[in-house]
Design a protein around this motif. Structure first.
Motif, PDB file in Angstrom:
ATOM      1  N   MET A  42      22.204 -18.968  70.402  1.00 20.75           N
ATOM      2  CA  MET A  42      21.087 -19.156  69.487  1.00 20.75           C
ATOM      3  C   MET A  42      19.781 -19.176  70.441  1.00 20.75           C
ATOM      4  O   MET A  42      19.802 -20.095  70.866  1.00 20.75           O
ATOM      5  CB  MET A  42      20.677 -20.179  68.463  1.00 20.75           C
ATOM      6  N   GLU A  43      19.053 -18.744  69.940  1.00 23.58           N
ATOM      7  CA  GLU A  43      17.865 -19.009  71.076  1.00 23.58           C
ATOM      8  C   GLU A  43      16.453 -19.277  70.375  1.00 23.58           C
ATOM      9  O   GLU A  43      15.980 -18.783  69.068  1.00 23.58           O
ATOM     10  CB  GLU A  43      18.121 -17.988  72.024  1.00 23.58           C
ATOM     11  N   ILE A  44      15.644 -19.433  70.888  1.00 23.64           N
ATOM     12  CA  ILE A  44      13.980 -19.215  70.872  1.00 23.64           C
ATOM     13  C   ILE A  44      12.995 -18.580  71.415  1.00 23.64           C
ATOM     14  O   ILE A  44      13.042 -19.315  72.158  1.00 23.64           O
ATOM     15  CB  ILE A  44      13.287 -21.177  70.542  1.00 23.64           C
ATOM     16  N   PRO A  45      12.960 -17.416  70.918  1.00 23.57           N
ATOM     17  CA  PRO A  45      12.343 -16.455  72.114  1.00 23.57           C
ATOM     18  C   PRO A  45      10.840 -16.845  72.162  1.00 23.57           C
ATOM     19  O   PRO A  45      10.583 -16.047  72.760  1.00 23.57           O
ATOM     20  CB  PRO A  45      12.319 -14.898  70.595  1.00 23.57           C
ATOM     21  N   ALA A  46      10.018 -17.610  71.599  1.00 27.10           N
ATOM     22  CA  ALA A  46       8.534 -18.261  72.234  1.00 27.10           C
ATOM     23  C   ALA A  46       8.682 -19.237  72.934  1.00 27.10           C
ATOM     24  O   ALA A  46       7.616 -19.648  73.335  1.00 27.10           O
ATOM     25  CB  ALA A  46       8.346 -18.653  70.642  1.00 27.10           C
ATOM     26  N   HIS A  47       9.906 -19.895  73.012  1.00 24.02           N
ATOM     27  CA  HIS A  47       9.836 -20.491  74.473  1.00 24.02           C
ATOM     28  C   HIS A  47      10.199 -20.013  75.534  1.00 24.02           C
ATOM     29  O   HIS A  47      10.163 -19.381  75.642  1.00 24.02           O
ATOM     30  CB  HIS A  47      10.931 -21.734  73.976  1.00 24.02           C
ATOM     31  N   PRO A  48       9.631 -20.734  76.306  1.00 23.85           N
ATOM     32  CA  PRO A  48       9.508 -20.441  77.907  1.00 23.85           C
ATOM     33  C   PRO A  48      11.808 -19.793  78.054  1.00 23.85           C
ATOM     34  O   PRO A  48      12.278 -19.081  78.932  1.00 23.85           O
ATOM     35  CB  PRO A  48       9.655 -21.279  79.066  1.00 23.85           C
ATOM     36  N   TRP A  49      12.396 -20.250  77.933  1.00 25.22           N
ATOM     37  CA  TRP A  49      13.826 -20.590  78.107  1.00 25.22           C
ATOM     38  C   TRP A  49      14.544 -21.713  77.308  1.00 25.22           C
ATOM     39  O   TRP A  49      14.801 -22.971  77.443  1.00 25.22           O
ATOM     40  CB  TRP A  49      14.250 -21.269  79.250  1.00 25.22           C
ATOM     41  N   PHE A  50      15.021 -21.170  75.870  1.00 26.91           N
ATOM     42  CA  PHE A  50      15.476 -22.125  74.718  1.00 26.91           C
ATOM     43  C   PHE A  50      16.722 -20.949  74.740  1.00 26.91           C
ATOM     44  O   PHE A  50      16.523 -20.757  73.209  1.00 26.91           O
ATOM     45  CB  PHE A  50      14.906 -22.370  73.964  1.00 26.91           C
ATOM     46  N   ILE A  51      18.260 -21.940  74.832  1.00 33.42           N
ATOM     47  CA  ILE A  51      19.087 -20.698  74.403  1.00 33.42           C
ATOM     48  C   ILE A  51      21.051 -21.798  74.084  1.00 33.42           C
ATOM     49  O   ILE A  51      20.478 -23.194  74.826  1.00 33.42           O
ATOM     50  CB  ILE A  51      19.879 -19.924  75.511  1.00 33.42           C
ATOM     51  N   GLY A  52      21.160 -21.824  73.366  1.00 36.66           N
ATOM     52  CA  GLY A  52      22.122 -22.623  72.730  1.00 36.66           C
ATOM     53  C   GLY A  52      23.418 -21.616  72.539  1.00 36.66           C
ATOM     54  O   GLY A  52      22.820 -20.850  72.137  1.00 36.66           O
ATOM     55  N   VAL A  53      24.397 -22.187  73.199  1.00 42.57           N
ATOM     56  CA  VAL A  53      25.650 -21.074  73.261  1.00 42.57           C
ATOM     57  C   VAL A  53      27.054 -22.320  72.803  1.00 42.57           C
ATOM     58  O   VAL A  53      27.112 -23.488  72.224  1.00 42.57           O
ATOM     59  CB  VAL A  53      26.319 -20.607  74.493  1.00 42.57           C
ATOM     60  N   GLN A  54      27.845 -21.485  71.182  1.00 40.38           N
ATOM     61  CA  GLN A  54      29.266 -22.621  70.889  1.00 40.38           C
ATOM     62  C   GLN A  54      29.829 -22.671  71.999  1.00 40.38           C
ATOM     63  O   GLN A  54      31.233 -22.650  71.921  1.00 40.38           O
ATOM     64  CB  GLN A  54      29.265 -20.929  69.940  1.00 40.38           C
ATOM     65  N   PHE A  55      30.122 -21.229  73.185  1.00 42.67           N
ATOM     66  CA  PHE A  55      30.675 -21.369  73.688  1.00 42.67           C
ATOM     67  C   PHE A  55      30.694 -21.988  74.822  1.00 42.67           C
ATOM     68  O   PHE A  55      29.604 -23.315  74.898  1.00 42.67           O
ATOM     69  CB  PHE A  55      31.483 -19.923  74.222  1.00 42.67           C
ATOM     70  N   HIS A  56      31.692 -22.401  76.207  1.00 40.22           N
ATOM     71  CA  HIS A  56      31.324 -23.356  77.416  1.00 40.22           C
ATOM     72  C   HIS A  56      31.631 -22.539  78.840  1.00 40.22           C
ATOM     73  O   HIS A  56      32.171 -22.471  79.497  1.00 40.22           O
ATOM     74  CB  HIS A  56      33.030 -24.072  77.717  1.00 40.22           C
ATOM     75  N   PRO A  57      30.148 -21.696  79.435  1.00 41.90           N
ATOM     76  CA  PRO A  57      30.306 -20.774  80.034  1.00 41.90           C
ATOM     77  C   PRO A  57      30.452 -21.439  81.296  1.00 41.90           C
ATOM     78  O   PRO A  57      30.644 -20.858  82.540  1.00 41.90           O
ATOM     79  CB  PRO A  57      28.308 -20.563  80.038  1.00 41.90           C
ATOM     80  N   GLU A  58      30.395 -22.916  81.620  1.00 48.71           N
ATOM     81  CA  GLU A  58      30.636 -23.395  82.735  1.00 48.71           C
ATOM     82  C   GLU A  58      32.199 -22.918  83.379  1.00 48.71           C
ATOM     83  O   GLU A  58      32.343 -23.126  84.845  1.00 48.71           O
ATOM     84  CB  GLU A  58      30.419 -24.881  82.135  1.00 48.71           C
ATOM     85  N   LEU A  59      32.962 -22.788  82.888  1.00 48.44           N
ATOM     86  CA  LEU A  59      34.553 -22.842  82.452  1.00 48.44           C
ATOM     87  C   LEU A  59      34.439 -21.504  83.734  1.00 48.44           C
ATOM     88  O   LEU A  59      35.774 -21.344  84.047  1.00 48.44           O
ATOM     89  CB  LEU A  59      35.318 -22.718  81.632  1.00 48.44           C
TER      90      LEU A  59
END
Length: 542
Positions: A500-517
């Motif tokens: 999910m993201e907020i398009p009107a925000h400079p960078w606002f993203i939430g993810v259900q997974f763990h990309p750091e892995l």
């Protein structure tokens, strides 16, 4: 057949066996060899999945859904070789499998014993899948002398005999402490550790000696004499500015050369360490700095967010900046204004977690990031906090919460009871064992055209690793979208919001997974690369 390398530890824990194993794997790989690394853990838990991060550190998850020791993260980051459930085993799993075989009558009524039945199971695990690699590195958890580790040491002793001289090597990592009051390095702890190892029947081929001070040649000669190891194979392992210096540092002191000699290999190609030189140069010579606040709940143990911390560093490497990570316990925000701690940071990250403690503090951090236009990255539980914050403060759903923390009037985050993995339907309920209720491993997602995440990934189809029980409740996605928080990534069947993201925000993203892995120093994850780029831009604006 693969040559097996067994890495053991002595004196004290936390000396860095995992990093040493990973760096050695990277060195062999740099010479053109195909490697695989695995971890044998003596504790009785079946896996680390239900262990507290305060005690054990993070749980690393593989593509095939195994919850494993964090050292497998080091292995993947250094070699790029994807680990699997075949690469980490515990005493608990070994004993579980032995008992299951006994219950099925597979031992034909014989007395089941540690030797040979448990040790045979360990040997079987250690050798599995070794035919398609040149070197298989097996790290033994714990330290020599631990009572729970004895079956593992006995198993690798037997394997040494089974494999023959040219197909195995024993590396023992010890501590050579410096006593400031005496102004001396002390070799006795190493001598005692090797004595303990030899009493089990294992003679180390190489000693890797951790020390904060250089180890003079005379001291190395003394260690070698007392431990029956040639002086050239007493390898100093000194403190480094960055862990990514380890491959080059070990090569410079002859670690890989001496190891290959143990196997009778003297004509191996020279290692190509170009990519490691690039990484180290970026770490040591950044063009700037950004401050990233990580607002979490497992701050007492540094390794609780190990992969996350490294992924942020990788994002810095991609942007040629130093990332100064400020770990903040979210509980603080439940009594103090978030602005007191977050004013001036260039980015805010809310990571994964479980349970109710610190939730309101995380929500406060999300609100600050949204209202002050600070780049925000929510991972797993962090996405949930962003959904709750939007639901409460923009959608006026005051009781919005996750069913993990009770039975709210507006369950914007809830337990998903059914999902598809491959061609199989997986199910779970509130009463399922904790180790079996999570969506684990790699799942695909489809990204919305024109979304920020599609731009970040450069693709509209991705695969990422998951570890969670609760999902965004799709009954609320339209209300959330009306207030600016939109779903920009779905599971292929369109049932599970993944991003999910907020398009009107400079960078606002939430993810259900763990990309750091999936992030590597020489291949930073796209989301971390983009997040740090946004933080750099934020730094220029403040």
């Amino acid at each position: 057949m693969a040559r097996l390398i067994f890495i053991t530890g002595g004196v004290v824990s936390s000396l860095g066996k995992g990093l040493a194993s990973a760096a050695l794997g990277a060195l062999l790989q740099a010479r053109g060899y195909k490697v695989r690394l695995r971890k044998l853990d003596p504790y009785l838990n079946v896996d680390p999945g239900t262990m507290s991060p305060h005690q054990h550190g993070e749980v690393y998850v593989t593509d095939d859904g195994a919850e494993t020791d964090l050292d497998l993260g080091h292995y993947e980051r250094f070699t790029g070789v994807a680990s699997s459930k075949a690469d980490n085993i515990t005493s608990g799993r070994i004993y579980q499998q032995v008992i299951e075989k006994e219950r099925r009558g597979e031992y034909l009524g014989r007395t089941v014993q540690v030797i040979p039945h448990v040790t045979d199971m360990i040997k079987e695990f250690a050798l599995a899948g070794s035919d398609d690699v040149d070197f298989l590195l097996c790290e033994i958890g714990g330290t020599v002398g631990d009572i729970e580790g004895l079956p593992f040491f006995e198993a690798i002793r037997q394997l040494g005999n089974d494999l023959g001289r040219d197909h195995h090597a024993f590396i023992h990592l010890t501590l050579v402490p410096y006593l400031g009051a005496a102004g001396e390095l002390k070799t006795k702890p190493t001598q005692h550790s090797v004595k303990e190892l030899r009493a089990i029947g294992i003679q180390p081929d190489i000693l890797l000696c951790r020390s904060e001070k250089p180890i003079p040649e005379e001291e190395r000669k003394k260690i070698g004499l007392f431990c029956n190891v040639p002086k050239e194979r007493v390898i100093p392992a000194l403190d480094l500015k960055t862990i990514y210096e380890a491959p080059k540092a070990y090569h410079d002191v002859g670690f890989d050369v001496e190891l290959l000699k143990v196997f009778g290999i003297t004509d191996a190609p020279s290692p190509d360490l170009t990519k490691w030189d690039w990484v180290v140069d970026r770490v040591k010579n950044p063009e700037g700095e950004v401050r990233i606040a990580v607002v979490g709940k497992y701050m007492q143990v540094k390794d609780s967010y190990k992969s996350l911390s490294e992924a942020l560093v990788h994002g810095g490497l991609a942007n040629n900046v130093k990332v100064r990570i400020e770990m903040i316990d979210s509980v603080i925000f439940e009594r103090d204004d978030a602005a007191t701690f977050l004013e001036g940071v260039n980015g805010i990250l809310v990571p994964g977690g479980f349970g109710e403690r610190g939730v309101e503090g995380k929500i406060a951090a999300v609100k600050f990031a949204r209202e002050h236009k600070v780049p925000f990255f929510g991972i797993c539980y962090g996405l949930h906090m962003a959904v709750i914050e939007t639901a409460r403060n923009l959608c006026n759903l005051e009781d919005a919460n996750t069913t993990e923390n009770g039975t709210p009037k507006h369950p914007v985050i809830a337990l998903m009871t059914e999902w598809i993995k491959g061609n199989k339907v997986e199910t779970r309920t509130e009463t399922t064992d904790l180790g079996g209720t999570m969506r684990l491993g790699a799942y695909p997602a489809v990204l919305s055209k024109g979304s920020k995440v599609e731009e970040v990934y450069g693709s509209n189809t991705i695969s990422e690793r998951h570890r969670h029980r609760y999902e965004v409740n799709t009954n609320y996605v339209d209300q959330l979208a009306a207030k600016g928080l939109v779903v920009s990534g779905w599971s292929p069947d369109g049932k599970l919001p993944e991003i999910m993201e907020i398009p009107a925000h400079p960078w606002f993203i939430g993810v259900q997974f763990h990309p750091e892995l999936k992030s590597k120093p020489f291949a930073p994850h796209p989301l971390f690369k983009s997040f740090i780029a946004a933080a750099v831009k934020q730094g220029r604006l403040v």
